[in-house]
Each structure stands twice: as structure tokens, then as C-alpha cells.
Scaffold this motif. Structure first.
Motif, mmCIF file in Angstrom:
data_model
loop_
_atom_site.group_PDB
_atom_site.id
_atom_site.type_symbol
_atom_site.label_atom_id
_atom_site.label_comp_id
_atom_site.label_asym_id
_atom_site.label_seq_id
_atom_site.Cartn_x
_atom_site.Cartn_y
_atom_site.Cartn_z
ATOM 1 N N ALA A 89 -0.382 0.733 -5.711
ATOM 2 C CA ALA A 89 0.664 0.373 -6.653
ATOM 3 C C ALA A 89 1.890 0.707 -5.761
ATOM 4 C CB ALA A 89 0.903 1.353 -7.898
ATOM 5 N N ASP A 90 3.011 -0.225 -6.428
ATOM 6 C CA ASP A 90 4.051 -0.432 -5.697
ATOM 7 C C ASP A 90 4.849 1.111 -5.362
ATOM 8 O OD1 ASP A 90 5.854 -3.565 -5.702
ATOM 9 O OD2 ASP A 90 4.722 -2.639 -4.209
ATOM 10 N N ASN A 91 4.784 1.959 -6.296
ATOM 11 C CA ASN A 91 5.676 3.253 -6.008
ATOM 12 C C ASN A 91 4.757 4.018 -4.979
ATOM 13 O OD1 ASN A 91 3.285 3.710 -7.596
ATOM 14 N ND2 ASN A 91 4.104 5.134 -9.209
ATOM 15 N N GLN A 92 3.696 3.831 -4.841
ATOM 16 C CA GLN A 92 2.904 4.472 -3.704
ATOM 17 C C GLN A 92 3.524 4.059 -2.483
ATOM 18 O OE1 GLN A 92 -1.223 3.780 -5.130
ATOM 19 N NE2 GLN A 92 -1.824 5.013 -3.413
ATOM 20 N N LEU A 93 3.780 2.720 -2.269
ATOM 21 C CA LEU A 93 4.323 2.507 -1.078
ATOM 22 C C LEU A 93 5.751 2.949 -1.039
ATOM 23 C CD1 LEU A 93 4.689 0.198 1.437
ATOM 24 C CD2 LEU A 93 5.801 -1.192 -0.398
ATOM 25 N N GLN A 94 6.454 2.989 -2.009
ATOM 26 C CA GLN A 94 7.860 3.691 -1.774
ATOM 27 C C GLN A 94 7.960 4.885 -1.258
ATOM 28 O OE1 GLN A 94 10.547 1.759 -1.930
ATOM 29 N NE2 GLN A 94 9.187 0.026 -2.635
ATOM 30 N N THR A 95 6.838 5.762 -1.925
ATOM 31 C CA THR A 95 6.799 6.960 -1.308
ATOM 32 C C THR A 95 6.386 7.176 0.278
ATOM 33 O OG1 THR A 95 5.453 7.366 -3.611
ATOM 34 C CG2 THR A 95 5.469 9.430 -2.075
ATOM 35 N N LYS A 96 5.563 6.147 0.505
ATOM 36 C CA LYS A 96 5.098 6.038 2.020
ATOM 37 C C LYS A 96 6.144 5.862 2.705
ATOM 38 C CE LYS A 96 1.146 4.055 4.151
ATOM 39 N NZ LYS A 96 0.657 5.537 4.634
ATOM 40 N N ILE A 149 15.920 -12.865 5.926
ATOM 41 C CA ILE A 149 15.457 -11.354 6.497
ATOM 42 C C ILE A 149 14.832 -10.522 5.356
ATOM 43 C CG2 ILE A 149 16.159 -9.283 7.535
ATOM 44 C CD1 ILE A 149 17.772 -10.689 9.445
ATOM 45 N N ASP A 150 15.713 -10.502 4.212
ATOM 46 C CA ASP A 150 15.119 -10.038 3.097
ATOM 47 C C ASP A 150 13.822 -10.342 2.751
ATOM 48 O OD1 ASP A 150 18.492 -9.226 1.780
ATOM 49 O OD2 ASP A 150 17.285 -8.215 2.899
ATOM 50 N N GLN A 151 13.724 -11.701 2.732
ATOM 51 C CA GLN A 151 12.502 -12.458 2.283
ATOM 52 C C GLN A 151 11.284 -11.803 3.087
ATOM 53 O OE1 GLN A 151 12.073 -14.721 -0.285
ATOM 54 N NE2 GLN A 151 9.676 -14.278 0.384
ATOM 55 N N SER A 152 11.685 -11.696 4.517
ATOM 56 C CA SER A 152 10.291 -11.263 5.261
ATOM 57 C C SER A 152 10.286 -9.651 5.234
ATOM 58 C CB SER A 152 10.789 -11.640 6.762
ATOM 59 O OG SER A 152 11.821 -11.288 7.054
ATOM 60 N N LEU A 153 11.466 -8.972 4.565
ATOM 61 C CA LEU A 153 11.169 -7.521 4.807
ATOM 62 C C LEU A 153 10.380 -7.385 3.330
ATOM 63 C CD1 LEU A 153 14.878 -5.891 5.158
ATOM 64 C CD2 LEU A 153 12.375 -5.000 6.060
ATOM 65 N N ASN A 154 10.708 -8.086 2.220
ATOM 66 C CA ASN A 154 9.883 -8.127 1.075
ATOM 67 C C ASN A 154 8.206 -8.367 1.391
ATOM 68 O OD1 ASN A 154 11.219 -7.233 -0.937
ATOM 69 N ND2 ASN A 154 12.009 -9.345 -1.650
ATOM 70 N N ASP A 155 8.165 -9.476 2.167
ATOM 71 C CA ASP A 155 6.896 -10.047 2.358
ATOM 72 C C ASP A 155 6.013 -8.802 3.137
ATOM 73 O OD1 ASP A 155 7.042 -12.559 1.372
ATOM 74 O OD2 ASP A 155 7.587 -13.521 3.373
ATOM 75 N N CYS A 156 6.871 -8.284 4.410
ATOM 76 C CA CYS A 156 6.201 -6.962 4.837
ATOM 77 C C CYS A 156 5.671 -5.887 4.181
ATOM 78 C CB CYS A 156 7.302 -6.650 5.910
ATOM 79 S SG CYS A 156 7.401 -7.599 7.361
ATOM 80 N N ARG A 157 6.686 -5.781 3.091
ATOM 81 C CA ARG A 157 6.467 -4.587 2.249
ATOM 82 C C ARG A 157 4.995 -4.732 1.377
ATOM 83 N NH1 ARG A 157 11.980 -4.621 0.861
ATOM 84 N NH2 ARG A 157 13.377 -3.080 2.087
ATOM 85 N N GLN A 158 5.065 -6.101 0.846
ATOM 86 C CA GLN A 158 4.084 -6.350 0.072
ATOM 87 C C GLN A 158 2.622 -6.594 0.825
ATOM 88 O OE1 GLN A 158 4.282 -10.161 -1.845
ATOM 89 N NE2 GLN A 158 6.390 -9.424 -2.975
ATOM 90 N N LEU A 159 2.832 -6.863 2.013
ATOM 91 C CA LEU A 159 1.673 -7.007 3.007
ATOM 92 C C LEU A 159 1.214 -5.387 3.485
ATOM 93 C CD1 LEU A 159 0.159 -8.954 4.825
ATOM 94 C CD2 LEU A 159 1.887 -8.669 6.806
ATOM 95 N N LEU A 160 2.197 -4.595 3.771
ATOM 96 C CA LEU A 160 1.835 -3.138 3.784
ATOM 97 C C LEU A 160 1.345 -2.632 2.545
ATOM 98 C CD1 LEU A 160 1.872 -1.118 5.928
ATOM 99 C CD2 LEU A 160 4.236 -0.529 5.243
ATOM 100 N N SER A 161 1.649 -3.048 1.491
ATOM 101 C CA SER A 161 1.224 -2.398 0.129
ATOM 102 C C SER A 161 -0.336 -2.818 -0.002
ATOM 103 C CB SER A 161 2.147 -2.898 -0.799
ATOM 104 O OG SER A 161 1.638 -4.195 -1.308
#
Ligand SMILES: [Zn+2]
Lengths: 226, 190
Positions: A135-142, A185-197
Motif C-alpha cells: 500500500a502507498d502509506n507503507q511507502l510513505q513511511t519508508k 521531473i515530478d512525473q518521473s518522481l511519481n513513476d519512481c515512487r510507484q516503482l519502488l512501491s
């Protein structure tokens, strides 16, 4: 046909580009005119030898000059690191194109790279990526627990403030450029976050996110100085 | 550096090298450079008539190749693609410098030089390639460009017309004048 008329079309004749009628006429003239034959023979020689001109050799340091330029154009460390890691992960046939990187502005570089990686991972048969995304909130914590990302967020916040102050002095072109850069850049940041999630333990994904952050900082720093 | 030998001993085509380079293989890109730099440099040198400028231009061309290699589709030969890129770079350079290619009337019309009967029938002796190369460098830029594109690089008048934004007729007449001027230059050498 006189000599002047002959000369007007003799280059076409030498190139074999004349209509049959004109060709017959010029050949008739050539048969009877030594001066024009001399021109024809010389032009034939010139045309012939122009195809075999000697090659010239640039000085030997030209290649190293080119190499230096190429290296200056690409964000080398991040590129080299990412490439090596991705190739380790996905094998030698992983396509990661340098020119693609060099051709576009640094900001888009990340987007392109993320695009490739996201695509690769989404289509990957490798089991580790088939796992359900947390879940996304897990990523945020991370992220929050990772000091380096927090630091990035902090720096970005400060830089954004100084950019906002500078913005009033900008022309419309610069504003547009800034918006474009930020969007990509924000698009790629988002992509990265999703990828990492989806791959929370994947070092490459972390690395890519870190790079996207660095890129945002770098671009913001650039704009903060305008 | 003997490309012919290299090509025979290593069955690596330009296309293979291009694909490898596009995939990030630096060695493949370097090999492409070593195979083609002399052709590119020679073309630049002929068009620009300056060794320094030709080197700068060759560098710019290979940087362009590096940036654009991913867009090479392989539907033409790599050499054709490379030469087009080179020609475009040089022409862009001319435009930036304001070098006039289409207008050469002030350079005089060399074809109307009156020759005595003895001179007119005298042929140039066997063309020496070095003399020819040197004489090309002495042509005015407009003539030189058309001559190099057509007679050295093998472009058609229609292509030259498009590249230089002149009519096919102008391209043809520039070429003819260039050849006649070369003839004069070569004659005067002997
Ligand atoms: Zn005649």
C-alpha cells in the motif's frame, strides 16, 4: 549547334543526362570540333577522378576531444551505475540507450529511463516483480524513514521558495521552460515512487528515485540562479 | 587503422555497430568513429577549406551521431545517413556564417574567358588527384559546394536543389561552372 550551345549542355552530356535528340546534336558537334572535344575529355577526367579523391586524416587527438564532450554531456556516474545495475538485474540484452539520454535535456533523461524501467518491470516475468504492490502509506513511511529522501524533500522545499522569489523577474519563455521541467521531473518522481512501491526492496528502484530527487534539486538550483 | 582489413577479419557490419552503440556500447561507437572519421573529415575539409574548422565540424558531426544514433532506422546505409548529417551540419554552418551559396555572379563568369585556338584544344594532362583536390579548395564556396555534393559525394541535382534551396537549373549551372573553373585551374598547373 555552335560551340557556345555545346558548352551549355556539355556537363549534362558528360553526366549522361541529355534527351536523345540533344545527345545526337552534341555528338555531331563534338565529332567536328576539337576544342569542344578537349572540354569533354577534361570534364570526363575531372568527374572520374572526383570519385577517387584521397582521404584526409584528422589529428589523432580528435577522438579524445569527442570522448570528453560525450562524457560531459551525460550524467556519467548515475548513468554508469544504473546501467550496470540494470544489466545485472535483467541481463545483457537490457536496452538502455546512451543517445536517448544525451539527446534530451537532463530532466527528460530520468523520465525516459524510468519509462524503460517501468515498462521492463511491468512486463517482466521475473517473479520478484510479480509480487503485489504494498500500500502507498507503507511507502510513505519508508520514505520518511529514509533520511536521504527527507533531506531531499527539505532541500527541494527551500529551493522552491527561492525560485518563487526569482520567478517575477522571468520572461514567459523561462517560465514555460521551468514548468515543463518541473512537470517531467515530478512525473518521473511519481513513476519512481510507484516503482519502488511495487519493488520496495529493489536497490535499483531506490537508486532511480534518489536520482530523480537529485535531478529535481539540480534543476531547481539552476532556476534559482536565474 | 586499416578499415578494409578490419572489416574482413571482423564480420561486424555498420548496422551491428550502430545497434550496439545505440544500446550504450561505447566501444561500438568508438569503432564507428574509427571506421568513418576520415570520410567525414575529408568531406568537411573539402567543403570548409580549413583543417581547424574541419576538425571542429567533424567533432560536431560525431556528437550529433552520438545524440541521434537511436533514430537511425537502418533503411539507408549508415554511411549515407552519416554523410547527409555531415552535409547538413556544414550547410548549417554556412548559413550561420552568412556564406552565400546561391549567388556567385560577383565571382565572375569563368566560362566566357576567350581562349586562343591553341589553348582551347589543349587538354589537361592526366588529372593528378592531389592537384584536383587542391584545385577544389580554390573554388568559390558556391561552386565548391555544388561540385562536392554532385561530383564527389554523388548527390543528384534535385537533392542539391532541396539542400541549398536553389533551382535545379542553378545547381546544374553552378556545377558546370565549377567544372570549367577546375579545368582552368588544372590547366594552369601544367
Ligand atoms: Zn565546339
Amino acid at each position: 549547334m555552335n560551340c557556345q550551345e555545346c558548352e551549355e549542355i556539355i556537363s549534362d552530356y558528360v553526366d549522361g543526362a541529355l534527351e536523345p535528340g540533344a545527345q545526337t546534336k552534341i555528338e555531331h558537334h563534338l565529332a567536328n570540333c576539337e576544342a569542344c572535344r578537349a572540354v569533354r575529355d577534361d570534364l570526363l577526367q575531372i568527374v572520374h577522378f572526383s570519385k577517387q579523391l584521397p582521404l584526409h586524416i584528422p589529428t589523432s587527438d580528435l577522438w579524445s576531444r569527442i570522448q570528453t564532450e560525450i562524457e560531459a554531456e551525460q550524467p556519467k556516474t548515475w548513468w554508469a551505475r544504473s546501467k550496470a545495475r540494470l544489466q545485472n538485474l535483467y541481463g545483457r540484452d537490457f536496452k538502455f540507450s546512451i543517445p536517448q539520454f544525451a539527446a534530451i535535456a537532463a530532466a527528460c533523461i530520468i523520465v525516459a529511463a524510468i519509462g524503460v524501467v517501468v515498462w521492463q518491470k511491468n512486463n517482466s516475468q521475473v517473479p520478484q516483480f510479480a509480487n503485489a504492490a504494498p500500500a502507498d502509506n507503507q511507502l510513505q513511511t519508508k520514505l520518511a524513514n529514509d533520511p536521504s529522501f527527507q533531506e531531499f524533500e527539505q532541500t527541494i522545499k527551500q529551493l522552491k521558495e527561492s525560485v518563487e522569489q526569482r520567478k517575477d523577474t522571468w520572461g514567459p519563455e523561462l517560465r514555460l521552460s521551468f514548468e515543463r521541467n518541473m512537470t517531467s521531473i515530478d512525473q518521473s518522481l511519481n513513476d519512481c515512487r510507484q516503482l519502488l512501491s511495487r519493488n520496495p526492496n529493489d536497490e535499483t528502484c531506490k537508486e532511480l528515485l534518489k536520482n530523480a530527487y537529485s535531478e529535481k534539486v539540480r534543476v531547481l538550483q539552476g532556476f534559482a540562479n536565474f | 587503422m586499416m578499415p578494409a582489413t578490419v572489416e574482413r577479419s571482423e564480420p561486424v557490419s555498420d548496422l551491428d555497430l550502430v545497434r550496439a552503440a545505440a544500446a550504450g556500447d561505447a566501444a561500438a561507437f568508438e569503432q564507428l568513429y574509427h571506421l568513418h572519421n576520415r570520410r567525414v573529415y575529408s568531406l568537411c575539409l573539402r567543403m570548409l577549406s580549413s583543417g581547424t574548422q574541419a576538425e571542429d565540424m567533424t567533432q560536431e558531426v560525431f556528437l550529433q551521431v552520438f545524440r541521434k544514433i537511436g533514430s537511425f532506422r537502418g533503411d539507408s546505409a549508415f554511411t549515407t545517413w552519416l554523410h547527409r548529417l555531415t552535409v547538413n551540419q556544414v550547410l548549417m554552418h554556412f548559413r550561420k556564417r552568412g556564406v552565400k551559396l546561391e549567388h556567385t555572379s560577383e565571382e565572375g563568369d569563368f566560362t566566357n574567358v576567350v581562349e586562343t585556338p591553341l589553348q582551347s584544344t589543349r587538354r589537361i594532362s592526366m588529372v593528378d588527384r592531389l592537384d584536383l583536390d587542391k584545385a577544389i579548395g580554390e573554388l568559390p564556396p558556391g561552386y565548391r559546394t555544388v561540385f562536392i555534393l554532385h561530383d564527389v559525394e554523388g548527390y543528384e541535382h534535385e537533392e542539391i536543389s532541396g539542400l541549398l534551396k536553389v533551382s535545379v537549373g542553378t545547381s546544374k549551372s553552378q556545377l558546370h561552372k565549377a567544372r570549367m573553373r577546375l579545368r582552368d585551374l588544372l590547366k594552369s598547373k601544367h
